[in-house]
Design an enzyme around this catalytic site. Sequence first.
Site, PDB file in Angstrom:
ATOM      1  N   ARG A  53     -12.051   7.676  -2.599  1.00  0.00           N
ATOM      2  CA  ARG A  53     -12.474   9.063  -2.376  1.00  0.00           C
ATOM      3  C   ARG A  53     -13.983   9.206  -2.150  1.00  0.00           C
ATOM      4  NH1 ARG A  53     -10.587  12.864  -7.002  1.00  0.00           N
ATOM      5  NH2 ARG A  53      -8.668  11.700  -6.545  1.00  0.00           N
TER       6      ARG A  53
ATOM      7  N   ASP B 111      -0.221   5.081   0.847  1.00  0.00           N
ATOM      8  CA  ASP B 111      -0.524   6.108   1.851  1.00  0.00           C
ATOM      9  C   ASP B 111      -0.437   5.538   3.262  1.00  0.00           C
ATOM     10  OD1 ASP B 111      -1.174   8.094  -0.114  1.00  0.00           O
ATOM     11  OD2 ASP B 111      -3.127   7.150  -0.388  1.00  0.00           O
TER      12      ASP B 111
ATOM     13  N   ASP C  34      -1.425  -0.315   6.178  1.00  0.00           N
ATOM     14  CA  ASP C  34      -1.624   0.389   7.449  1.00  0.00           C
ATOM     15  C   ASP C  34      -3.096   0.505   7.823  1.00  0.00           C
ATOM     16  OD1 ASP C  34      -2.169   2.261   5.344  1.00  0.00           O
ATOM     17  OD2 ASP C  34      -2.130   3.847   6.844  1.00  0.00           O
TER      18      ASP C  34
ATOM     19  N   GLY D 241      -7.639   3.830   3.601  1.00  0.00           N
ATOM     20  CA  GLY D 241      -7.743   2.787   2.581  1.00  0.00           C
ATOM     21  C   GLY D 241      -9.035   2.820   1.785  1.00  0.00           C
ATOM     22  N   ILE D 242      -9.976   3.664   2.191  1.00  0.00           N
ATOM     23  CA  ILE D 242     -11.273   3.753   1.503  1.00  0.00           C
ATOM     24  C   ILE D 242     -11.174   4.799   0.383  1.00  0.00           C
ATOM     25  CG2 ILE D 242     -13.742   4.217   1.807  1.00  0.00           C
ATOM     26  CD1 ILE D 242     -12.753   1.751   3.357  1.00  0.00           C
TER      27      ILE D 242
ATOM     28  N   SER E 231      -5.655   5.223  -4.324  1.00  0.00           N
ATOM     29  CA  SER E 231      -5.541   6.663  -4.584  1.00  0.00           C
ATOM     30  C   SER E 231      -5.281   6.964  -6.051  1.00  0.00           C
ATOM     31  CB  SER E 231      -4.415   7.271  -3.765  1.00  0.00           C
ATOM     32  OG  SER E 231      -4.209   8.623  -4.163  1.00  0.00           O
ATOM     33  N   ARG E 232      -6.085   7.878  -6.585  1.00  0.00           N
ATOM     34  CA  ARG E 232      -5.870   8.316  -7.968  1.00  0.00           C
ATOM     35  C   ARG E 232      -4.682   9.265  -8.072  1.00  0.00           C
ATOM     36  NH1 ARG E 232     -10.954   7.481 -11.174  1.00  0.00           N
ATOM     37  NH2 ARG E 232     -12.119   6.013  -9.897  1.00  0.00           N
ATOM     38  N   ASN E 233      -4.112   9.614  -6.937  1.00  0.00           N
ATOM     39  CA  ASN E 233      -2.910  10.455  -6.912  1.00  0.00           C
ATOM     40  C   ASN E 233      -1.636   9.627  -6.720  1.00  0.00           C
ATOM     41  OD1 ASN E 233      -4.051  13.279  -6.977  1.00  0.00           O
ATOM     42  ND2 ASN E 233      -5.177  12.462  -5.226  1.00  0.00           N
TER      43      ASN E 233
ATOM     44  N   ASP F 122       0.880  -1.162   0.000  1.00  0.00           N
ATOM     45  CA  ASP F 122       0.000   0.000   0.000  1.00  0.00           C
ATOM     46  C   ASP F 122       0.929   1.227   0.000  1.00  0.00           C
ATOM     47  OD1 ASP F 122      -2.269   1.716   0.441  1.00  0.00           O
ATOM     48  OD2 ASP F 122      -1.734   1.763   2.563  1.00  0.00           O
TER      49      ASP F 122
HETATM   50  C1  BG6 Z   1      -6.115   5.663  -0.008  1.00  0.00           C
HETATM   51  C2  BG6 Z   1      -6.102   6.438   1.273  1.00  0.00           C
HETATM   52  O1  BG6 Z   1      -4.830   5.201  -0.277  1.00  0.00           O
HETATM   53  O2  BG6 Z   1      -6.543   6.474  -1.087  1.00  0.00           O
HETATM   54  C3  BG6 Z   1      -7.455   7.091   1.513  1.00  0.00           C
HETATM   55  O3  BG6 Z   1      -5.784   5.565   2.337  1.00  0.00           O
HETATM   56  C4  BG6 Z   1      -7.867   7.906   0.304  1.00  0.00           C
HETATM   57  O4  BG6 Z   1      -7.369   7.905   2.652  1.00  0.00           O
HETATM   58  C5  BG6 Z   1      -7.846   7.017  -0.937  1.00  0.00           C
HETATM   59  O5  BG6 Z   1      -9.165   8.449   0.470  1.00  0.00           O
HETATM   60  C6  BG6 Z   1      -8.241   7.739  -2.222  1.00  0.00           C
HETATM   61  O6  BG6 Z   1      -7.280   8.704  -2.538  1.00  0.00           O
HETATM   62  P1  BG6 Z   1      -7.456   9.783  -3.679  1.00  0.00           P
HETATM   63  O7  BG6 Z   1      -6.080  10.389  -3.790  1.00  0.00           O
HETATM   64  O8  BG6 Z   1      -7.850   9.046  -4.931  1.00  0.00           O
HETATM   65  O9  BG6 Z   1      -8.504  10.737  -3.249  1.00  0.00           O
HETATM   66 MG    MG Z   2      -2.754   3.194   3.556  1.00  0.00          MG
HETATM   67 MG    MG Z   3      -3.525   3.316  -0.006  1.00  0.00          MG
END
Ligand code: BG6
Ligand code: MG
Ligand code: MG
Length: 209
Positions: free
Chosen positions: A48, A10, A169, A45-46, A115-117, A8
């Site tokens: 957006r 984040d 995590d 982990g959830i 995460s899309r980032n 993972d």
């Molecule tokens: C997960 C994070 O990795 O990515 C979450 O643990 C977050 O907290 C999720 O909401 C989505 O991320 P993003 O960057 O696509 O908004």
């Molecule tokens: Mg995480």
């Molecule tokens: Mg993550």
Amino acid sequence: QFKAVIFDLDGVITDTARYHYLAWKRLAEAQGVHFDEAFNEHLKGIDRMGSLELILASATRSYTDAEKLALATEKNEHYKELIATMTPADLLPGAVEALDAARAAGLKIGLASVSRNAFEVLDRLGITGKFDYVVDAGTIARGKPDPEIFLKAARELGVAPGDCFGVEDAVAGVASIKAAGMYAIGVGDPRVLAQADIVIPDLAAFPLN
Ligand code: BG6
Ligand code: MG
Ligand code: MG
């Protein structure tokens, strides 16, 4: 003998979990929703929109889809401001050592972040090249705790799920790893990550380092 490790991002490799927390807290409080670390634990982990739904479930009014989209976009703009200043100095202790130790042990290395980032964060940290495969969150239909993202990573790495271990995590993330049939290393508090096979405080304690 394990053949692959799937990380993972984040909260494991870098402390972006803190930035997600700050961005959600500002959004929640602007909607009159009390937001603290305990609530945030359920959001780790959830994805957006799933996180937004959990926050707005505590609000006093209902929201249209257009309003939800606007709020999610606003949160993401704030989050992007927070990650814009990231550098390799933001790698958590032991992260690079863990990636290099996995490589030295002959393991395939994947990344499974919803995460899309994630691609941008990996680039800012300077570690994109250390992964054999990074799941594109935009291609995932069901977020964690569903096993889809870890199963996709294993498939793309060409390794059977039972020959993989995942590193997470989040409660939802550990659940996703276990539902995929993998061995789970939790990073954090063993009382929170009770479903993990082992729990380490951070990647400085990664078993292969
Ligand atoms: C997960 C994070 O990795 O990515 C979450 O643990 C977050 O907290 C999720 O909401 C989505 O991320 P993003 O960057 O696509 O908004
Ligand atoms: Mg995480
Ligand atoms: Mg993550």
